[in-house]
Scaffold this active site. Structure first.
Site, PDB file in Angstrom:
ATOM      1  N   ASP A 161       0.868  -1.163   0.000  1.00 33.85           N
ATOM      2  CA  ASP A 161       0.000   0.000   0.000  1.00 33.85           C
ATOM      3  C   ASP A 161       0.915   1.225   0.000  1.00 33.85           C
ATOM      4  O   ASP A 161       2.123   1.134   0.199  1.00 33.85           O
ATOM      5  CB  ASP A 161      -0.947  -0.043   1.213  1.00 33.85           C
ATOM      6  N   TRP A 162       0.324   2.380  -0.201  1.00 27.97           N
ATOM      7  CA  TRP A 162       1.079   3.618  -0.409  1.00 27.97           C
ATOM      8  C   TRP A 162       2.115   3.880   0.684  1.00 27.97           C
ATOM      9  O   TRP A 162       1.765   4.123   1.837  1.00 27.97           O
ATOM     10  CB  TRP A 162       0.094   4.785  -0.437  1.00 27.97           C
TER      11      TRP A 162
END
Ligand code: GLC
Length: 714
Positions: free
Chosen positions: A271-272
């Site tokens: 994820d980011w």
């Protein structure tokens, strides 16, 4: 399932790649349309330093005011990739969560339809719309089981139940990917966030999660098992730390559980910033540690923080990361691009979009998702020829009805509650004020005996990083309902909240309550059709509705207790200041007609473990009648309880459901087949298990269904 890692094309390509080009394929950068980095990013693409781009400027409508991307922009980006030495196409990803141009209800609502086929159709529509803008990879479906509506991201997922989440997962993956993500109008799906993010402590986003292996196997993994079985092409690792192990750096979770136990053969994206966050999470000393730990755990692509790009080459040169580990990740990414048809068609032609059909889909699923909670004295449906007041903060609202994570949506596309009512009941004498002041709203209430209060919360009160400590009905909205009650009005509550809220005693202020949620571009029409009887409500709660925030977490499939405090099927006092039971349980939803279970019968009341292990199933027939005066959709739910097993199994477990239309007076036969997987449970080590003894079966229309049969396992 076809194994993708053995394509000769990929092996041949891999053999020609430099280490830098390999690491480039593992590097995903974020790009906002036409921002100042575009030329720099295109140059890096030409140099083979970037393998994927995500378009993630904002989660709010109209892309937060930034330029949206479009097919021309994505064509430009792919042309840059075709200028690279090896001409490897880019994988372009976007958060296509529950809408693109057409905004469908938030997933928590769509799950409340219990309509698998319709959900699949909605995701097919989403794939076609996003594909026309050049998106080839959607960061969805979000499958985080959650039991705490304080967490803003509950709206993105299918709620609190493992089976409902599993069926939702399969529907969404099939809708997105179809027979192949390479087909026109299809795209690669991404099951997220693996794993346990929805258990963020206190409903505080990105927070610690404490999940036993037993709970992991039986509550949190089922939806991902279903997504893997449906052939999902990618998985996104979750931000959370799970019982001391940040998921992004956990080989046990990302390789042993996800790949070896579940059989996932696609690729994993972080994820980011999840890779470099490993340092802040206390398991890495620096960026190089983060990159090595994440890659060796099983992360194949690094989202947005360029940690792989900055550190992996040196890690390989230092001998701390092997070329085989790099090649394994690159292979998975290249296979995904092959599977998505990118090598054959880096840019696809657009497909014809029937927007009228998509909006009709949006209206239908919004109407099937809204949940009728209360309808005293059958106040609803209202007459189309009466006098009605409509007021409240959501009466004319547009953008919040879309819900969070709608960057490609536009508020202009939304039909408001008022517009819907005027369209559905043109002869109604409707009194309303586009007001926000309580005093103005009160004044307008004098105009009629029936008041519809369109209440709710902003779409910015939920979604990522938008959690609430207090989920009770906002004071000003409760005050409006109290005012209407004191004026002696018949009060209809139309609740347009993203998350479940804790209505508490305010429920008594309403004669009727329709939980309308954030139901997308057709919310106004769908709500009006239900309020005025064009359609019969049929939604069933995908998440428990608590009385108060103090009860949280509160969910139907609770573990049994040595004392009756946990059996919230009976009025019990878990607290001295609050009931132990929810206001409305999981699976609950009323209709304008009534349904009842007439009888149930097992074809065989006894089955042996040997028969079940050989694939035989327990077959339960249930007869249901529509005992009212109008046709309606019911959702028959089958729960079980195994009262004596090696592990304490929950008081109820949803194991089957079927939505069906019954005409007034009709009695229909439902058949449920329960095999080892439905009857059994997973031990902490992931072994599916079933033991001899009695299994209680409950058939009905919510988690408080009555017992209908007993199955003996011998
Ligand atoms: C966000 C979210 C994730 C989303 C990604 C790209 O932080 O956690 O769900 O897909 O970043 O926008």
């Amino acid at each position: 399932m076809k194994k993708w890692n053995d394509s000769p094309k990929i092996q041949e390509l891999l053999s020609r790649m430099t280490l830098q080009e390999k690491i480039g394929q593992l590097n995903q950068r974020n790009i906002c349309a036409y921002d100042e980095h575009v030329e720099e990013i295109k140059q890096e693409v030409r140099e083979g330093k970037i393998g994927s781009l995500l378009f993630s400027g904002s989660a709010i409508p109209e892309n937060g005011g930034m330029e949206a991307f479009d097919l021309d922009f994505t064509r430009e980006l792919q042309e840059a990739a075709m200028e690279s030495r090896l001409k490897i196409p880019l994988l372009l990803g976007r958060d296509v969560i529950h809408g693109f141009e057409t905004i469908f209800p938030i997933p928590l609502m769509m799950a409340a339809s219990f309509d698998d086929r319709l959900i699949e159709e909605c995701y097919s529509a989403l794939a076609a719309e996003a594909g026309n803008a050049g998106v080839r990879w959607a960061f969805a479906p979000m499958l985080d089981l959650s039991r705490d509506p304080r967490w803003g991201r509950v709206i993105e997922g299918p709620g609190e139940d493992p089976l409902l989440g599993s069926r939702y997962a399969a529907s969404a993956v099939r809708g997105f990917q179809g027979g192949s993500p390479a087909q026109e109008g299809r795209l690669l799906a991404c099951a997220k966030h693996f794993i346990g993010y929805g258990a963020s402590e206190g409903g505080r986003d990105y927070h610690h999660t404490e999940i036993s292996d037993y709970a992991l196997q039986n509550q949190y993994l089922p939806a991902f098992r279903a997504a893997v079985r449906a052939g999902v092409g990618s998985v996104m690792a979750s931000f959370n730390e799970l019982s001391g192990q940040p998921v992004t750096g956990s080989r046990r979770l990302l390789t042993e559980v996800l790949r070896e136990q579940l059989g996932f053969d696609g690729f994993v994206v972080s994820d980011w910033g999840g890779v470099e966050q490993l340092e802040a999470q206390g398991v890495a000393e620096n960026g190089a540690d983060c990159a090595r730990l994440a890659l060796q755990a099983g992360v194949d692509m690094d989202m947005a923080d360029q940690c792989f790009a900055r550190h992996l080459e040196a890690e390989v040169m230092a001998g701390r990361v092997s070329m085989e580990e790099i090649d394994r990740a690159v292979e998975r990414v290249l296979q995904a691009k092959l599977r998505a048809g990118l090598f054959r068609q880096p840019v696809r032609e657009t497909v014809n979009i029937d927007r009228v059909k998509h909006r009709a889909l949006a209206r239908r699923i919004a109407g099937e998702s809204m949940v009728l909670l209360k309808n005293d004295r059958n106040l609803l449906p209202l007459s189309k020829k009466g006098r009605v007041v409509l007021t409240g903060c959501m009466a004319q609202n547009r953008d919040s009805l879309m819900g969070a994570w709608t960057p490609d949506g536009s508020a202009d596309s939304v039909i408001t509650i008022e517009e819907g009512i005027r369209a559905v009941a043109p002869e109604l004498e409707l009194f309303t004020e586009s007001c926000t002041l309580l005093s103005d709203m009160t004044a307008v209430m004098e105009q009629a005996d029936t008041v519809i209060l369109a209440l709710g919360e902003s779409a910015r009160a939920s979604g990522e990083f938008h959690c609430l400590a207090d989920i009770s009905l906002p004071e000003d909205q409760a005050a409006l309902a109290l005012r209407a009650r004191r004026l002696g009005k018949k009060v209809v509550g139309l609740l347009c909240f993203g998350r479940p809220i804790a209505l508490g005693d305010t429920i008594s202020l309403f004669d009727a309550v329709l939980y309308a949620g954030h139901a997308g571009c057709e919310a106004g029409m769908a709500a009006a059709e239900l309020l005025f009887g064009d359609r019969n409500p049929s939604g069933h709660l995908s998440m428990t509705l608590p009385r108060s925030v103090g009860q949280l977490p509160l969910y139907y499939n609770a573990a049994p207790s040595g004392r009756p405090v946990n059996g919230y099927y009976t009025e019990c006092r878990n607290y001295i200041d609050e009931s132990g039971s929810p206001l409305y349980p999981f699976g609950y939803g009323l209709s304008y007609t009534s349904f009842q279970v007439e009888k149930a019968r097992l074809e065989k009341e006894t089955l042996s473990l040997a028969e079940l292990s050989a694939g035989e199933k327990a077959v339960l027939h249930v007869w249901v009648s529509n005992t009212g005066e109008r046709d309606g959709d019911t959702v028959l739910q089958l729960y079980l309880r195994d009262p004596a097993a090696s592990m304490a199994r929950p008081l109820r477990e949803l194991k089957a459901y079927e939505r069906r239309t019954l005409s007034a007076g009709e009695t229909a036969e439902f058949v449920f087949r329960l095999g080892l997987e439905e009857l059994g449970y997973y031990l902490p080590d992931g072994l599916l298990t079933l033991e001899k003894g009695e299994i209680q079966l409950f058939a009905g229309f919510d988690a408080w269904a009555e017992e209908c049969a007993k199955l003996r396992i011998v």
